[in-house]
Write an enzyme that holds these catalytic residues in place. Structure first.
Site, short mmCIF file in Angstrom:
data_model
loop_
_atom_site.label_atom_id
_atom_site.label_comp_id
_atom_site.label_asym_id
_atom_site.label_seq_id
_atom_site.Cartn_x
_atom_site.Cartn_y
_atom_site.Cartn_z
N GLU A 47 32.17 39.91 29.43
CA GLU A 47 32.57 41.26 29.84
C GLU A 47 32.21 42.25 28.72
OE1 GLU A 47 36.80 41.87 29.33
OE2 GLU A 47 36.90 43.32 30.98
N ASN A 107 34.15 49.22 34.82
CA ASN A 107 33.93 48.00 34.04
C ASN A 107 33.13 47.09 34.99
OD1 ASN A 107 34.09 45.61 32.63
ND2 ASN A 107 36.22 45.90 32.01
N LYS A 124 35.09 45.91 38.23
CA LYS A 124 36.40 45.26 38.03
C LYS A 124 37.51 45.95 38.82
CE LYS A 124 39.20 43.73 34.03
NZ LYS A 124 39.16 43.72 32.55
N GLU A 143 42.22 50.18 29.30
CA GLU A 143 41.29 50.08 30.43
C GLU A 143 41.66 51.05 31.55
OE1 GLU A 143 39.40 46.44 31.75
OE2 GLU A 143 40.57 45.35 30.26
N CYS A 173 37.15 39.24 33.77
CA CYS A 173 38.30 39.03 32.89
C CYS A 173 39.63 38.91 33.61
CB CYS A 173 38.33 40.10 31.80
SG CYS A 173 39.46 39.62 30.47
N ASN A 198 37.29 39.37 27.58
CA ASN A 198 37.67 39.76 26.21
C ASN A 198 39.18 39.63 26.20
OD1 ASN A 198 35.45 41.58 24.53
ND2 ASN A 198 35.13 41.68 26.74
N1 CDT Z 1 39.70 42.46 29.32
C1 CDT Z 1 40.78 41.98 29.97
O1 CDT Z 1 40.90 42.12 31.18
N2 CDT Z 1 41.71 41.40 29.22
C2 CDT Z 1 42.97 40.97 29.74
C3 CDT Z 1 43.97 41.08 28.67
C4 CDT Z 1 45.30 41.28 29.23
S1 CDT Z 1 46.41 41.83 28.01
C5 CDT Z 1 46.58 43.52 28.39
C6 CDT Z 1 42.94 39.54 30.28
O2 CDT Z 1 43.47 39.30 31.36
O3 CDT Z 1 42.48 38.63 29.62
#
Ligand code: CDT
Length: 323
Positions: A47, A107, A124, A143, A173, A198
């Site tokens: 991502e 995204n 996303k 985000e 993600c 990420n």
């Molecule tokens: N990038 C992304 O979607 N990261 C989220 C982190 C969640 S914590 C606010 C994930 O689900 O891995």
């Protein structure tokens, strides 16, 4: 004849805030070169693969964040990825921040063929985090400030990958944690789900204790369950390591339709893991326990689409009270 596609998760180590896209792109081209040497046909990058995970940085003026977004794909900076795809005969998946001509911010992930054509685009849907600066957090996750919710649904394309038609779908993600997203792909007979992530090693929400080791467990649980319950292969690729002082875990995996991990990254840097995916392995699940046409009961699933938040039931009352 077996339908085997050789796939790679091309995990990226950290990309610091000051690093230009050209540095990340050169690292990605090197991974494509190595993928080709290993007989890979599809390379899956993370991502937001071109820059640091910028939603951790607060811009009061949102327009300032536009410097993190791509307005064209390919562009001068990303062209080397498309050239490498052509040179090595590779398809690739790329996550990036997309700004559309009408001012939309998404995204986004794309699946590109060796000729440089975008065969599938996804934006996303499940955006985590918050829209305003949160003083309680050591690291922001903005985000919801910088992106709009994706407007393309969860599309699946039947397109050539490794010389044969494959039903391919994309998640990004946080989407991997939502069974509804997987099921919408499953309902389109998806055979290969590609997703990048990420994910910070520590939960910054500070709303209760979460042991660190559970972060990777939860990531793997959701991907393995999504693959098993929808009888599909899945390639999940991390951006990993310490980026702008914030640790992201790696542990990229490739999973088969039984939910087994076929390959897992062991570093938190640039690393290529590969697997041969025999797409006929999707048949067992989808013709037996997950034969959707025989066993799904949508008439009982109304709440899934009618309701967003959870609603607790009324308290149970003994019928004897009325006697
Ligand atoms: N990038 C992304 O979607 N990261 C989220 C982190 C969640 S914590 C606010 C994930 O689900 O891995």
């Amino acid at each position: 004849m077996a339908r085997i596609v050789t796939v790679a998760a091309a995990q990226l180590g950290p990309i610091q805030k000051a690093e230009p896209r050209s540095v990340a792109v050169q690292r990605m081209v090197r991974l494509m070169e190595r993928a080709h040497a290993r007989g890979v046909q599809v390379v899956v990058f993370p991502e937001l693969a071109l820059t640091t995970f910028f939603p951790r940085h607060y811009h009061e003026d949102r327009a300032e964040a536009d410097s993190w977004f791509e307005t064209a794909m390919p562009s001068n900076e990303t062209a080397p990825l498309f050239e490498a795809a052509r040179k090595y005969g590779l398809s690739f998946h790329l996550g990036y921040a997309e700004r559309t001509p009408d001012g939309g911010h998404y995204n986004t992930a794309i699946l590109v063929n060796p000729q440089g054509e975008i065969m599938l685009k996804y934006r996303k849907v499940h955006l985590p985090g918050h829209a305003e600066y949160d003083p309680a957090r050591k690291v922001q996750h903005l985000e919801k400030r910088y992106f709009e919710v994706g407007n393309l649904g969860f599309p699946v394309v039947r397109a050539p990958l490794g010389g044969m038609p494959v039903n391919a779908g994309l998640l990004i993600c946080n989407d991997r944690r939502w069974p509804e997203a997987w099921r919408v792909l499953g309902l389109q007979s998806v055979e290969l789900v590609m997703l990048g992530y990420n994910t910070p090693s520590i939960n910054q929400d500070a709303k209760g204790f979460e042991a660190h080791h559970l972060r990777v467990l939860h990531s793997h649980l959701t991907i393995q369950a999504g693959a098993y319950q929808n009888a599909t292969f899945a390639v999940a690729t991390a951006k990993a390591g310490t980026e702008d002082g914030c640790e992201l875990f790696g542990n990229s995996i490739i999973v088969n339709p039984q939910g087994e991990i076929m390959a897992e990254a062991t570093t938190w840097g640039d690393e290529l893991i590969t697997a041969d995916c025999d797409l006929d392995a999707c048949t067992l699940g989808r013709t037996t326990i997950f034969a959707f046409d025989k066993h799904r009961r949508p008439e009982a699933y109304g709440r899934i689409i009618d309701q967003v938040g959870a609603v607790a039931p009324p308290e149970w009352q003994s019928s004897r009270a009325a006697e």
